[in-house]
Design an enzyme around this catalytic site. Structure first.
Site, short mmCIF file in Angstrom:
data_model
loop_
_atom_site.label_atom_id
_atom_site.label_comp_id
_atom_site.label_asym_id
_atom_site.label_seq_id
_atom_site.Cartn_x
_atom_site.Cartn_y
_atom_site.Cartn_z
CB CYS A 2 -0.95 0.07 1.18
SG CYS A 2 -2.14 -1.26 1.20
NE ARG A 27 4.58 1.79 0.14
CZ ARG A 27 5.55 1.47 0.98
NH1 ARG A 27 6.80 1.66 0.63
NH2 ARG A 27 5.26 0.99 2.16
CD1 TRP A 77 0.16 -6.45 -2.90
CD2 TRP A 77 -0.20 -6.96 -0.75
NE1 TRP A 77 0.47 -7.77 -2.72
CE2 TRP A 77 0.26 -8.12 -1.41
CE3 TRP A 77 -0.50 -7.05 0.62
CZ2 TRP A 77 0.44 -9.34 -0.77
CZ3 TRP A 77 -0.33 -8.28 1.25
CH2 TRP A 77 0.15 -9.40 0.56
CG ASN A 103 1.13 0.47 4.39
OD1 ASN A 103 0.86 -0.71 4.15
ND2 ASN A 103 2.36 0.92 4.48
N GLY A 104 -1.24 -1.31 6.26
CA GLY A 104 -0.98 -2.16 7.42
C GLY A 104 -2.18 -3.04 7.72
CD GLU A 488 17.62 -13.17 -6.67
OE1 GLU A 488 17.11 -13.70 -5.66
OE2 GLU A 488 17.30 -12.03 -7.07
CE LYS A 492 15.16 -10.70 -9.18
NZ LYS A 492 14.79 -11.22 -7.90
CD GLU A 495 10.22 -11.40 -8.01
OE1 GLU A 495 9.46 -10.85 -7.21
OE2 GLU A 495 11.46 -11.28 -7.96
CG HIS A 511 20.87 -37.10 -3.44
ND1 HIS A 511 21.32 -38.33 -3.02
CD2 HIS A 511 21.98 -36.32 -3.56
CE1 HIS A 511 22.65 -38.29 -2.86
NE2 HIS A 511 23.06 -37.07 -3.20
CE LYS A 614 11.72 -3.04 -4.75
NZ LYS A 614 12.43 -4.09 -5.49
#
Ligand code: M6R
Length: 619
Positions: A2, A27, A77, A103-104, A488, A492, A495, A511, A614
């Site tokens: 947010c 955000r 968000w 936000n929260g 990584e 990438k 996402e 294995h 983000k």
């Protein structure tokens, strides 16, 4: 998670707020909304989806209805309530006089909601936020805070539990914006006869570089004549002023198709800036070091705690820190750390790595570590964020603002900063001679040039990305420091391209995971240097030949001149020869480009992947 912006001044509040929201959209982008005080009324519009949907709606309803110089906006968000119009912020009380953006997460919202329902309030949304608008309205209209907007907000925030940044407007107090924060970020922008509040300075950097960092449990009241900061008891409180050290161009695409590509290309500079000034008079120096050399000498164990890419930067650093300091290093997902009762005491150094400095999982892990008396050193890219504020020492990564949701330049800067922490420990503990520390630092200093060389070859990787766009899955293999690079690369791709991707330690293949190999499955292999790690290199060559024999399409990232690997590579991506521990700083780059290109070819928004934001300020 947010984005919030509030404004009091002399410009069109709608224009300032929308411009701020554009810069905060990274955000969250589930919905957006604005509220502007227009004379004695409040004009509010909200719309699910990207900010563009709100802008289209504003064109339809007429932007003239939003004439005013006091306002606020929100980009969401979603946490409580689906991302639909009625759950979009701002939320209002039943009289439509008081509006709030948030936000929260308000953890006691169920109790507050049933209290309000008991008073006959009919909720218009499924959110936790709406309860706050009603509570402030009640406080403003009756009882001991009647007619006092600021006191009403103060009364309500004292009842809230959880994490919140809240910004309020009130049609009955047309010249005032009130904001409060606990566990979520909020900065004040100080212009000339105009003031801003926002989740991030990016929202107002076009207007002012002068900012004030609001502390935990603080409130701020903005009017055209200034701003006042208090604590939740209403007592004047100290807030730290700072000047933003980057300009608007850093927060814009600068001709690039998307932010991520710009940020990939900024990596040499991000690395150089992160290292700059950290070696002086023959010694490694950190930024805000509230830890003495004796504290560093006393360290008997290191934990690196972080999430996502930041966690991978810690996995890379483990190899270097253990090698240089002979201290045991554990790297732990911040979200798991405090739930397993880790063994911590005052001789434990916890390195908390976070680009945003506000990731809730990492912040809570930091608090847990400090409660157990461990020393915490934050590695952070955001000046004055909550994680560095609550830590014993800070090393800032100077990667500049990272807008693309996928971490790129911040990740590289984190590796470099973690290495500086390792060298500072080695120096304090005497496990490396000063000339050895100096040599390691100078090798790091040479890396921006190597990164630049890799960037010069990315067209080949882009072409490969387009070829792989229709693949069902991609596997990534590595050994030693190449293993976290493989993780990584897979993150990438997941996402950005919404593709099944997994990273493995190449030795683990036999294995189990080798069963996944089928005809034409792309497998990316990060090769160690044939000179630096000859034994590992030959083991990986065997691993590649095993998967190639089973039909995999091998994409091999290898050092220039590594001829032994050539016969096993269906696609060879060459990178310059660098010291083994530093190879992740360059081998990561083709993987970033590959993921971005596959995502673009699949038609996805690289900067704003679905379901993500983000900064993740909820646990
Ligand atoms: O702000 P932080 O560094 O604490 O964020 C941690 C992760 O959420 C972040 O690295 C995330 O994994 C990235 N989107 C990955 O590209």
């Amino acid at each position: 998670m947010c984005g919030i912006v509030g404004y009091v001044g002399h410009q069109s509040a709608l224009d300032v707020v929308l411009d701020g929201l554009r810069r905060l959209e990274y955000r969250g982008y589930d919905s957006a909304g604005v509220a502007v005080v227009t004379g004695e009324d409040l004009a509010v519009e909200r719309k699910a989806g990207r900010l563009q949907n709100l802008e289209t709606l504003l064109d339809e309803v007429g932007r003239d209805n939003f004439a005013g110089t006091v306002g606020m906006g929100h980009t969401r968000w979603a946490t409580h309530g689906a991302p639909i119009d009625r759950n979009s912020h701002p939320h209002r009380d039943t009289t439509n006089r008081v509006a709030v953006v948030h936000n929260g997460i308000i953890e006691n919202f169920l109790a507050l909601r049933s209290e309000l329902e008991g008073l006959g309030v009919e909720m218009a949304s499924d959110t936790d936020t709406e309860t706050v608008a009603h509570l402030v309205s009640f406080a403003y209209n009756e009882g001991d805070t009647k007619g006092d907007f600021v006191a009403s907000v103060r009364k309500v925030v004292n009842r809230l539990e959880g994490a919140f940044t809240l910004v309020f407007t009130n049609a009955d107090e047309p010249d005032t914006v009130v904001a409060a924060r606990r566990n979520s970020p909020l900065v004040v922008g100080v212009g000339e006869d105009e003031y801003f509040v926002a989740s991030d300075v990016a929202a107002f950097i076009a207007h002012t570089k002068q900012a004030v960092e609001l502390g935990q449990d603080q409130m701020v009241v903005l009017t055209r004549s200034g701003y006042q900061v208090t604590d939740f008891a209403g007592e004047p409180a100290e807030a730290k002023p700072f000047t933003v050290n980057w300009d608007l161009s850093a927060a814009e695409k600068g001709g690039h198709e998307y932010f991520m590509l710009k940020e990939i290309e900024e990596q040499p500079e991000a690395l150089a800036n992160t290292l700059r000034g950290h070696f002086a008079n023959g010694r490694i120096v950190l930024d805000e070091q509230r830890l003495s050399d004796q504290d560093l000498r006393d360290v008997d164990k290191v934990f690196v705690i972080a999430c996502g890419s930041a966690y991978h930067s810690g996995l890379v650093a483990k190899y270097a820190i253990e090698h240089w300091t002979r201290l045991p290093v554990e790297v732990e997902l911040a979200s798991e750390f405090r739930y397993r009762d880790p063994v911590l005491d005052r001789d434990t150094l916890v390195v908390a790595v976070s680009q945003s400095g506000e990731t809730a999982d990492t912040l809570e892990a930091v608090r847990h570590a400090r409660a157990q008396k461990a020393r915490v050193l934050a590695v952070c890219n955001t000046n004055g964020a909550q994680i560095p504020r609550e830590s014993d020492a800070v090393l800032y990564t100077h990667a500049g603002p990272e807008i693309g949701v996928a971490s790129t330049k911040a990740f590289l800067a984190q590796i470099a900063a973690n290495y500086l922490v390792g060298l500072a420990l080695a120096q304090a503990r005497g496990t490396k001679y000063p000339d050895e520390v100096a040599r390691e630092f100078h090798e790091l200093e040479a890396m921006p040039e190597a990164v630049q060389r890799v960037l010069g070859t990315i067209d080949q990787v882009k072409a490969l990305g387009r070829e792989l766009a229709d693949s069902k899955a991609v596997l990534f293999l590595g050994r030693h420091v190449g293993y976290p690079v493989a993780l990584e690369g897979a993150l990438k791709l997941k996402e950005l391209a919404y593709m099944h991707a997994e990273g493995f330690a190449a030795g683990e293949l036999k294995h189990g995971p080798i069963a996944l190999i089928e005809e034409n499955l792309p497998v990316v292999v990060v090769m160690p240097s044939p000179k630096g790690r000859a034994v590992l290199h030959s083991k990986l060559v065997s691993n590649i030949s095993e998967i190639q024999a089973r039909g995999a399409r091998t994409i091999v990232i290898a050092e220039e001149g590594d001829e032994t690997v050539r016969p096993f590579a269906d696609h060879l991506i060459e990178i310059p020869a660098v010291p083994t521990l530093l190879q992740p700083l360059i081998s990561t780059i083709p993987l970033q480009v590959l993921a971005a290109e596959i995502a673009t070819a699949r038609g996805y928004d690289v900067d704003k992947p679905r379901n993500l934001a983000k900064s993740v300020t909820v646990e």
